[in-house]
Design a protein around this motif. Structure first.
Motif, PDB file in Angstrom:
ATOM      1  N   ALA A   1      51.328   3.429  53.042  1.00  0.00           N
ATOM      2  CA  ALA A   1      52.655   2.828  52.841  1.00  0.00           C
ATOM      3  C   ALA A   1      53.394   2.697  54.173  1.00  0.00           C
ATOM      4  CB  ALA A   1      53.469   3.688  51.884  1.00  0.00           C
ATOM      5  N   PHE A   2      53.262   3.717  54.991  1.00  0.00           N
ATOM      6  CA  PHE A   2      53.953   3.685  56.284  1.00  0.00           C
ATOM      7  C   PHE A   2      53.389   2.574  57.147  1.00  0.00           C
ATOM      8  CE2 PHE A   2      54.529   4.927  60.702  1.00  0.00           C
ATOM      9  CZ  PHE A   2      55.891   5.197  60.738  1.00  0.00           C
ATOM     10  N   ARG A   3      52.080   2.511  57.199  1.00  0.00           N
ATOM     11  CA  ARG A   3      51.457   1.502  58.056  1.00  0.00           C
ATOM     12  C   ARG A   3      51.641   0.099  57.478  1.00  0.00           C
ATOM     13  NH1 ARG A   3      46.301  -0.918  59.369  1.00  0.00           N
ATOM     14  NH2 ARG A   3      46.236  -1.196  61.604  1.00  0.00           N
ATOM     15  N   GLY A   4      51.530   0.006  56.161  1.00  0.00           N
ATOM     16  CA  GLY A   4      51.618  -1.295  55.506  1.00  0.00           C
ATOM     17  C   GLY A   4      52.990  -1.930  55.606  1.00  0.00           C
ATOM     18  N   SER A   5      54.008  -1.135  55.958  1.00  0.00           N
ATOM     19  CA  SER A   5      55.359  -1.683  56.056  1.00  0.00           C
ATOM     20  C   SER A   5      55.652  -2.201  57.459  1.00  0.00           C
ATOM     21  CB  SER A   5      56.391  -0.610  55.707  1.00  0.00           C
ATOM     22  OG  SER A   5      56.060  -0.022  54.487  1.00  0.00           O
ATOM     23  N   GLY A   6      54.637  -2.197  58.317  1.00  0.00           N
ATOM     24  CA  GLY A   6      54.796  -2.775  59.655  1.00  0.00           C
ATOM     25  C   GLY A   6      55.855  -2.101  60.492  1.00  0.00           C
ATOM     26  N   HIS A   7      55.856  -0.803  60.498  1.00  0.00           N
ATOM     27  CA  HIS A   7      56.859  -0.085  61.284  1.00  0.00           C
ATOM     28  C   HIS A   7      56.693  -0.312  62.789  1.00  0.00           C
ATOM     29  CE1 HIS A   7      57.452   2.294  57.541  1.00  0.00           C
ATOM     30  NE2 HIS A   7      58.693   2.285  57.979  1.00  0.00           N
ATOM     31  N   SER A   8      57.833  -0.302  63.480  1.00  0.00           N
ATOM     32  CA  SER A   8      57.851  -0.499  64.931  1.00  0.00           C
ATOM     33  C   SER A   8      57.373   0.761  65.654  1.00  0.00           C
ATOM     34  CB  SER A   8      59.283  -0.794  65.384  1.00  0.00           C
ATOM     35  OG  SER A   8      60.090   0.355  65.125  1.00  0.00           O
ATOM     36  N   ASP A   9      57.163   0.621  66.958  1.00  0.00           N
ATOM     37  CA  ASP A   9      56.810   1.798  67.768  1.00  0.00           C
ATOM     38  C   ASP A   9      57.926   2.838  67.706  1.00  0.00           C
ATOM     39  OD1 ASP A   9      54.496   0.581  68.445  1.00  0.00           O
ATOM     40  OD2 ASP A   9      55.090   0.038  70.482  1.00  0.00           O
ATOM     41  N   ALA A  10      59.165   2.352  67.620  1.00  0.00           N
ATOM     42  CA  ALA A  10      60.305   3.286  67.553  1.00  0.00           C
ATOM     43  C   ALA A  10      60.228   4.123  66.273  1.00  0.00           C
ATOM     44  CB  ALA A  10      61.619   2.512  67.613  1.00  0.00           C
ATOM     45  N   ALA A  11      59.821   3.478  65.190  1.00  0.00           N
ATOM     46  CA  ALA A  11      59.708   4.200  63.920  1.00  0.00           C
ATOM     47  C   ALA A  11      58.590   5.244  64.010  1.00  0.00           C
ATOM     48  CB  ALA A  11      59.433   3.225  62.782  1.00  0.00           C
ATOM     49  N   ILE A  12      57.491   4.855  64.647  1.00  0.00           N
ATOM     50  CA  ILE A  12      56.366   5.788  64.815  1.00  0.00           C
ATOM     51  C   ILE A  12      56.810   6.982  65.652  1.00  0.00           C
ATOM     52  CG2 ILE A  12      54.074   6.056  65.853  1.00  0.00           C
ATOM     53  CD1 ILE A  12      53.697   2.994  65.114  1.00  0.00           C
ATOM     54  N   LYS A  13      57.557   6.680  66.710  1.00  0.00           N
ATOM     55  CA  LYS A  13      58.039   7.751  67.589  1.00  0.00           C
ATOM     56  C   LYS A  13      58.994   8.684  66.829  1.00  0.00           C
ATOM     57  CE  LYS A  13      58.326   9.628  71.617  1.00  0.00           C
ATOM     58  NZ  LYS A  13      57.471  10.756  71.453  1.00  0.00           N
ATOM     59  N   LEU A  14      59.767   8.078  65.951  1.00  0.00           N
ATOM     60  CA  LEU A  14      60.762   8.854  65.187  1.00  0.00           C
ATOM     61  C   LEU A  14      60.111   9.939  64.330  1.00  0.00           C
ATOM     62  CD1 LEU A  14      63.837   8.840  64.627  1.00  0.00           C
ATOM     63  CD2 LEU A  14      63.391   7.277  62.721  1.00  0.00           C
ATOM     64  N   LEU A  15      58.856   9.691  63.948  1.00  0.00           N
ATOM     65  CA  LEU A  15      58.150  10.679  63.127  1.00  0.00           C
ATOM     66  C   LEU A  15      58.147  12.056  63.786  1.00  0.00           C
ATOM     67  CD1 LEU A  15      54.989   8.702  61.916  1.00  0.00           C
ATOM     68  CD2 LEU A  15      56.890   9.502  60.499  1.00  0.00           C
ATOM     69  N   ASP A  16      58.029  12.073  65.125  1.00  0.00           N
ATOM     70  CA  ASP A  16      57.954  13.358  65.854  1.00  0.00           C
ATOM     71  C   ASP A  16      59.105  14.285  65.480  1.00  0.00           C
ATOM     72  OD1 ASP A  16      55.778  12.403  67.121  1.00  0.00           O
ATOM     73  OD2 ASP A  16      56.742  12.083  69.064  1.00  0.00           O
ATOM     74  N   LYS A  17      60.257  13.665  65.266  1.00  0.00           N
ATOM     75  CA  LYS A  17      61.465  14.446  64.976  1.00  0.00           C
ATOM     76  C   LYS A  17      61.333  15.250  63.684  1.00  0.00           C
ATOM     77  CE  LYS A  17      66.397  13.571  64.507  1.00  0.00           C
ATOM     78  NZ  LYS A  17      67.409  12.532  64.307  1.00  0.00           N
ATOM     79  N   TYR A  18      60.508  14.753  62.769  1.00  0.00           N
ATOM     80  CA  TYR A  18      60.419  15.375  61.442  1.00  0.00           C
ATOM     81  C   TYR A  18      59.110  16.135  61.216  1.00  0.00           C
ATOM     82  CZ  TYR A  18      64.329  12.268  61.033  1.00  0.00           C
ATOM     83  OH  TYR A  18      65.531  11.643  61.269  1.00  0.00           O
ATOM     84  N   PHE A  19      58.307  16.182  62.265  1.00  0.00           N
ATOM     85  CA  PHE A  19      56.992  16.831  62.180  1.00  0.00           C
ATOM     86  C   PHE A  19      57.121  18.327  61.892  1.00  0.00           C
ATOM     87  CE2 PHE A  19      53.704  19.236  64.477  1.00  0.00           C
ATOM     88  CZ  PHE A  19      52.580  18.766  63.826  1.00  0.00           C
ATOM     89  N   ILE A  20      56.365  18.822  60.892  1.00  0.00           N
ATOM     90  CA  ILE A  20      56.406  20.266  60.637  1.00  0.00           C
ATOM     91  C   ILE A  20      55.007  20.907  60.616  1.00  0.00           C
ATOM     92  CG2 ILE A  20      58.648  20.413  59.466  1.00  0.00           C
ATOM     93  CD1 ILE A  20      57.109  20.367  56.796  1.00  0.00           C
ATOM     94  N   GLY A  21      53.952  20.116  60.549  1.00  0.00           N
ATOM     95  CA  GLY A  21      52.624  20.728  60.552  1.00  0.00           C
ATOM     96  C   GLY A  21      51.530  19.716  60.255  1.00  0.00           C
ATOM     97  N   GLU A  22      50.302  20.232  60.159  1.00  0.00           N
ATOM     98  CA  GLU A  22      49.157  19.354  59.900  1.00  0.00           C
ATOM     99  C   GLU A  22      48.335  19.872  58.733  1.00  0.00           C
ATOM    100  OE1 GLU A  22      47.332  17.131  63.470  1.00  0.00           O
ATOM    101  OE2 GLU A  22      47.685  19.171  64.150  1.00  0.00           O
ATOM    102  N   LEU A  23      47.640  18.985  58.082  1.00  0.00           N
ATOM    103  CA  LEU A  23      46.760  19.380  56.975  1.00  0.00           C
ATOM    104  C   LEU A  23      45.599  20.215  57.515  1.00  0.00           C
ATOM    105  CD1 LEU A  23      46.379  16.036  54.949  1.00  0.00           C
ATOM    106  CD2 LEU A  23      47.950  17.952  54.500  1.00  0.00           C
TER     107      LEU A  23
END
Ligand code: HEM
Length: 132
Positions: free
Chosen positions: A90-112
């Motif tokens: 869904a994230f990729r399919g919505s054509g997010h900008s590089d800024a949106a991708i970068k914004l993810l860092d702010k909300y990162f809490i862990g990895e699977l």
């Protein structure tokens, strides 16, 4: 000789950072990260599925986007559809900008954990491998 050995030691110890994991998809998106972050299972993610507590998984990483719900330019409703769930497509399919991708860092809490990952593991899926 001792001096040479000590110089070599400091060069090597300075030049051996933690291994960096790099992935890229067909759009040139490069997502990188250090292994060893907090490990969060899909089962745990699934317990954070409300507008007061909303986690999502994107490219095997877990994000707590609760604070971002009302800020999302695409609306909070869209995000809530993926609350507690996998949202890479869904994230990729919505054509997010590089800024949106970068914004993810702010909300990162862990990895699977490795066994629950699709992308960030050796031989993992590259988005460029997916047929049209
Ligand atoms: C979870 C982390 C997410 C972040 C940080 C995020 C961030 C953003 C940002 C910054 C924009 C503005 C345009 C841009 O810069 O690309 C945007 C737009 C948009 N996002 Fe997200 N987004 C997220 C998840 C999602 C998901 C899961 C969907 C699901 C379909 C989605 C759908 C959209 C849509 C449709 C727009 C366009 C809105 C418009 O132009 O009116 N987003 N997003």
């Amino acid at each position: 000789m001792a001096k040479v050995a000590s110089a070599l030691f400091s060069v090597f110890s300075l030049s051996s950072p933690r291994p960096q994991v790099q992935f890229a998809d067909s759009s040139g998106l490069s997502v990188s990260g250090l292994p060893g972050e907090r490990v969060i299972t899909l089962e745990e993610v699934s317990r954070h599925d409300t507008d007061k507590d909303c986690w999502v998984v994107i490219y095997d990483r877990v994000y707590d986007i609760t604070e971002f719900l009302d800020e999302h330019p695409g609306g909070s409703e869209l995000l809530l559809e993926y609350a507690g769930r996998e949202a890479s497509g869904a994230f990729r399919g919505s054509g997010h900008s590089d800024a949106a991708i970068k914004l993810l860092d702010k909300y990162f809490i862990g990895e699977l954990p490795i066994h629950e990952r699709i992308f960030r593991k050796q031989g993992g899926l590259m988005l460029s491998n997916i047929p049209e």
